[in-house]
Design a protein around this motif. Structure first.
Motif, PDB file in Angstrom:
ATOM      1  N   ASP A   1       0.832  -1.220   0.000  1.00  0.00           N
ATOM      2  CA  ASP A   1       0.000   0.000   0.000  1.00  0.00           C
ATOM      3  C   ASP A   1       0.861   1.263   0.000  1.00  0.00           C
ATOM      4  O   ASP A   1       0.604   2.212  -0.734  1.00  0.00           O
ATOM      5  CB  ASP A   1      -0.926   0.015   1.222  1.00  0.00           C
ATOM      6  N   LYS A   2       1.894   1.251   0.841  1.00  0.00           N
ATOM      7  CA  LYS A   2       2.715   2.453   0.929  1.00  0.00           C
ATOM      8  C   LYS A   2       3.625   2.592  -0.297  1.00  0.00           C
ATOM      9  O   LYS A   2       3.919   3.710  -0.726  1.00  0.00           O
ATOM     10  CB  LYS A   2       3.553   2.458   2.231  1.00  0.00           C
ATOM     11  N   LEU A   3       4.063   1.468  -0.880  1.00  0.00           N
ATOM     12  CA  LEU A   3       4.878   1.560  -2.105  1.00  0.00           C
ATOM     13  C   LEU A   3       4.070   2.176  -3.241  1.00  0.00           C
ATOM     14  O   LEU A   3       4.584   3.006  -3.996  1.00  0.00           O
ATOM     15  CB  LEU A   3       5.378   0.163  -2.503  1.00  0.00           C
ATOM     16  N   LEU A   4       2.805   1.809  -3.325  1.00  0.00           N
ATOM     17  CA  LEU A   4       1.958   2.387  -4.381  1.00  0.00           C
ATOM     18  C   LEU A   4       1.736   3.879  -4.132  1.00  0.00           C
ATOM     19  O   LEU A   4       1.777   4.695  -5.054  1.00  0.00           O
ATOM     20  CB  LEU A   4       0.624   1.637  -4.449  1.00  0.00           C
ATOM     21  N   GLN A   5       1.511   4.218  -2.868  1.00  0.00           N
ATOM     22  CA  GLN A   5       1.294   5.633  -2.514  1.00  0.00           C
ATOM     23  C   GLN A   5       2.550   6.459  -2.795  1.00  0.00           C
ATOM     24  O   GLN A   5       2.486   7.556  -3.371  1.00  0.00           O
ATOM     25  CB  GLN A   5       0.902   5.708  -1.034  1.00  0.00           C
TER      26      GLN A   5
ATOM     27  N   THR B   1       1.307   6.052 -11.748  1.00  0.00           N
ATOM     28  CA  THR B   1      -0.085   5.688 -11.448  1.00  0.00           C
ATOM     29  C   THR B   1      -0.646   4.679 -12.443  1.00  0.00           C
ATOM     30  O   THR B   1      -1.791   4.277 -12.341  1.00  0.00           O
ATOM     31  CB  THR B   1      -0.981   6.950 -11.480  1.00  0.00           C
ATOM     32  N   GLN B   2       0.160   4.266 -13.424  1.00  0.00           N
ATOM     33  CA  GLN B   2      -0.331   3.355 -14.464  1.00  0.00           C
ATOM     34  C   GLN B   2       0.249   1.953 -14.290  1.00  0.00           C
ATOM     35  O   GLN B   2       1.369   1.809 -13.827  1.00  0.00           O
ATOM     36  CB  GLN B   2       0.072   3.878 -15.850  1.00  0.00           C
ATOM     37  N   GLY B   3      -0.524   0.955 -14.723  1.00  0.00           N
ATOM     38  CA  GLY B   3      -0.024  -0.416 -14.717  1.00  0.00           C
ATOM     39  C   GLY B   3      -0.572  -1.218 -13.558  1.00  0.00           C
ATOM     40  O   GLY B   3      -1.314  -0.708 -12.711  1.00  0.00           O
ATOM     41  N   THR B   4      -0.218  -2.500 -13.530  1.00  0.00           N
ATOM     42  CA  THR B   4      -0.616  -3.355 -12.404  1.00  0.00           C
ATOM     43  C   THR B   4       0.161  -2.912 -11.174  1.00  0.00           C
ATOM     44  O   THR B   4       1.154  -2.180 -11.265  1.00  0.00           O
ATOM     45  CB  THR B   4      -0.267  -4.826 -12.685  1.00  0.00           C
ATOM     46  N   ASN B   5      -0.290  -3.390 -10.029  1.00  0.00           N
ATOM     47  CA  ASN B   5       0.425  -3.042  -8.795  1.00  0.00           C
ATOM     48  C   ASN B   5       1.902  -3.420  -8.888  1.00  0.00           C
ATOM     49  O   ASN B   5       2.772  -2.637  -8.517  1.00  0.00           O
ATOM     50  CB  ASN B   5      -0.214  -3.750  -7.602  1.00  0.00           C
ATOM     51  N   ASP B   6       2.167  -4.623  -9.393  1.00  0.00           N
ATOM     52  CA  ASP B   6       3.564  -5.053  -9.469  1.00  0.00           C
ATOM     53  C   ASP B   6       4.363  -4.190 -10.438  1.00  0.00           C
ATOM     54  O   ASP B   6       5.517  -3.853 -10.172  1.00  0.00           O
ATOM     55  CB  ASP B   6       3.648  -6.533  -9.867  1.00  0.00           C
ATOM     56  N   GLU B   7       3.747  -3.832 -11.548  1.00  0.00           N
ATOM     57  CA  GLU B   7       4.447  -2.961 -12.499  1.00  0.00           C
ATOM     58  C   GLU B   7       4.733  -1.598 -11.871  1.00  0.00           C
ATOM     59  O   GLU B   7       5.817  -1.033 -12.044  1.00  0.00           O
ATOM     60  CB  GLU B   7       3.606  -2.787 -13.772  1.00  0.00           C
ATOM     61  N   ARG B   8       3.774  -1.098 -11.151  1.00  0.00           N
ATOM     62  CA  ARG B   8       3.973   0.213 -10.518  1.00  0.00           C
ATOM     63  C   ARG B   8       5.070   0.140  -9.457  1.00  0.00           C
ATOM     64  O   ARG B   8       5.903   1.047  -9.335  1.00  0.00           O
ATOM     65  CB  ARG B   8       2.661   0.703  -9.888  1.00  0.00           C
ATOM     66  N   ILE B   9       5.063  -0.956  -8.709  1.00  0.00           N
ATOM     67  CA  ILE B   9       6.091  -1.101  -7.668  1.00  0.00           C
ATOM     68  C   ILE B   9       7.475  -1.279  -8.303  1.00  0.00           C
ATOM     69  O   ILE B   9       8.463  -0.682  -7.856  1.00  0.00           O
ATOM     70  CB  ILE B   9       5.724  -2.253  -6.707  1.00  0.00           C
TER      71      ILE B   9
END
Lengths: 385, 385
Positions: free
Chosen positions: B300-304, B313-321
């Motif tokens: 959650d915090k990595l995405l934030q 802000t684009q892509g799957t969670n893993d891609e964003r991370i």
């Protein structure tokens, strides 16, 4: 960024149940004057909780400190401090009680006429009694700073003072204590904190990105959580975060090293002194027009504020500033605070009265550029009719 | 938000020319031990400026405090304090000199074996000598907190302690004093401050929007100004803002009421103790793999962080991370700090050595969930090879 001195020794004890910490924070042998406002400290049980936490300590109570605390009332507390040999003060309440307690702390040991404390803006304060606070109404930030605003009824004057000697030794912030607040005070607190921030932020850029981003973060949090405090009155997490915003807003972290405005507050104080309107409401009805009239000198920061807090990035500069001021006004209205003088039955005739007071109190060069003279103040008041 | 206590009484005097304030800040009758590091305090003229500001006060000098200050060296300073009846300490330098001075302040008046100060993490400290600091290398935040990290050479151990008794009374932050820093130390300072912030921010959400936004504002400022400090080495405004970021990063404002990690620091300390690699470089080579391996519990915090600091802000969670970790690594590399163990000639064999030290020092349950056991530490080290 300007050069600055930052000093804030207040110990914050934050969280549910922290009132019990009083037993550690107040000297065991202290004779304590507990100062509070109206009946709510008693009726909500907070006063009993405070007394229980103070245990065997010798306690004297002093209730009745008004919203916009008066010199007249506080001098009665000073007399009690002397008669009863009080050696520690404990404020239980909001900004008014805490501001009042700061004055009592300084006045009780002041050599000379205590009115000089206010006439000298605190410069003549060389010592003060130790005191702590139990905050029940987050708004003014007084729980973690060295400033105080006092009203002298007989002169219809609202004056402030600051001194490093009147930082609270500690402040207990238990967010659950704010759940019993009337909606009106929740609204006032959010808007008051908001404008404390804009007074330190909406000026002109001095390349101080830390202070700017801290200020924007606080404003964003108010915009996000303020309405939730009204729609979810039992949500303690919302209250906790709003409480911390209000404290941080005037603790110094956003205000050191940058220019300050405070014109809105100075004019607002006159409205409270003359018409007894809640402080937050006076500044909410002044800020939109204040920003409108001064849009040129504040242009860079207004655009930055619009972009970062409201996401306004399209249009000409004037369009963006219009939209930003409108968003600000809407936010106050969403918080159920009216934003025009006419909403409070104030007319052009009242503006004439306000102008007389502004002149009487020397409020002739307000704002970060001292450009708010009496003529501009009148313009601002008229723009907000 | 968690319950918390916030207390930070250090007086900050910030700006060009503030060293002259020493005359007001140090008691007139004090016998002062001036502590500093290598030769730079002398060669840059800062030491002379400090001595001039101290005027007629009785001064003893103690130079030679190392980067990663050692118990062995500091105990020599403790002996001088006692022999010379020193009653005020003044640190002139960066985090190492200030951390060392904190230890001297506590050890000189400690009843018992001063090593217990470190073995008890500071819990046994009940008093300390008063001291101030003149900061010349912004990085560690030690100038405005109560923490200290000390190395004991004979044990190859790097241990820390904290105590409310070792807050500096004051710290003078003159950004012009940082203009003479070698580029390597400017880089180290920016990355050190960056990871101080992530240790308090990249954990899991506890609904603390003020702390989050303050942390993000500091990170954004580092991202924006860090590279400028390298490309415009004479830009005092850039240095001033970086100095204030580094101080705010560990002053408590972003760290109170939220979970902390510090696994990167704990493992990094072993690398410095074993191989004498700059502190900032050890943590820069650990953080990317640390975030990668722990991406699930930190999601959650990595995405934030990705969204608010890097605009991802684009892509799957893993891609964003993935993109967020890559941006973090690139930032360190832009600051001319290498981010892989192999860049420092460390191999699998060295990882075995590091593991032995981690086990020896009980570093078996690190991080905000205590989930970083020895196996995970090995994974993290291997991921950063």
């Amino acid at each position: 960024m300007y050069s600055f001195d930052y000093y804030n020794p207040t110990h914050i004890s934050f969280g549910e149940g922290k009132i019990t910490e009083l037993d550690k924070l107040v000297p065991v042998t202290a004779k304590v004057l507990v100062l509070f406002g109206g009946n709510s400290a008693r009726s909500t049980g907070t006063l009993d909780e405070v007394k229980a936490a103070l245990g065997e300590r010798n306690i004297v109570e002093f209730g009745g400190i008004e919203a916009n605390p008066t010199y007249e009332t506080l001098m009665q507390a000073v007399a009690i401090v002397k008669e009863e040999n009080i050696d520690f003060l404990l404020a239980v309440g909001g900004g008014s009680v805490i501001d009042g307690t700061k004055f009592v702390a300084a006045a009780a040991v002041f050599a000379g006429d205590p009115w000089d404390i206010l006439l000298s803006w605190g410069a003549k304060v060389t010592t003060a009694m130790p005191f702590g606070t139990v905050l029940t109404l987050p708004a003014t930030g007084s729980e973690m700073n060295s400033a105080s605003v006092i009203t002298r009824k007989e002169f219809q004057a609202k004056l402030s003072f600051m001194s490093n000697h009147v930082f609270p030794q500690f402040s207990i912030l238990d967010p659950t204590k704010t759940l019993t607040l009337p909606e009106r005070q929740v609204s006032n607190g959010v808007v008051d904190a908001f404008i404390h921030i804009t007074e330190q932020y909406l000026t002109f850029p001095v390349n101080a990105p830390v202070q700017d981003r801290f200020a924007e973060g606080l404003l964003q949090t108010l915009v996000e959580l303020g309405p939730l405090a009204l729609s979810q009155p039992d949500n303690v997490e919302v209250r906790a975060n709003l409480m911390w915003v209000a404290t941080m807003a005037l603790s110094g972290v956003i205000g050191k090293g940058v220019p300050h405005d405070w014109a809105t507050h100075m004019i607002g104080h006159e409205l409270t002194a003359l018409y007894d309107i809640d402080h937050a409401r006076t500044i909410a009805m002044l800020l939109p027009g204040m920003l409108d009239i001064r849009r040129e000198s504040k242009q860079d920061k207004l655009l930055q504020y619009g972009a970062r807090v409201w996401g306004i990035t399209q249009g000409t500069n004037d369009e963006r500033i219009d939209a930003t001021i409108e968003k600000t006004r809407e936010f106050f209205e969403t918080m159920k605070i009216k934003t025009r003088l006419s909403d409070y039955q104030l007319t052009k005739t009242h503006i004439d009265e306000i102008m007389i007071q502004l002149e009487r109190h020397g409020m002739t060069a307000l704002g970060e550029h001292q450009e708010v003279d009496l003529a501009m103040s009148r313009q601002i008041l008229e723009r907000n009719l």
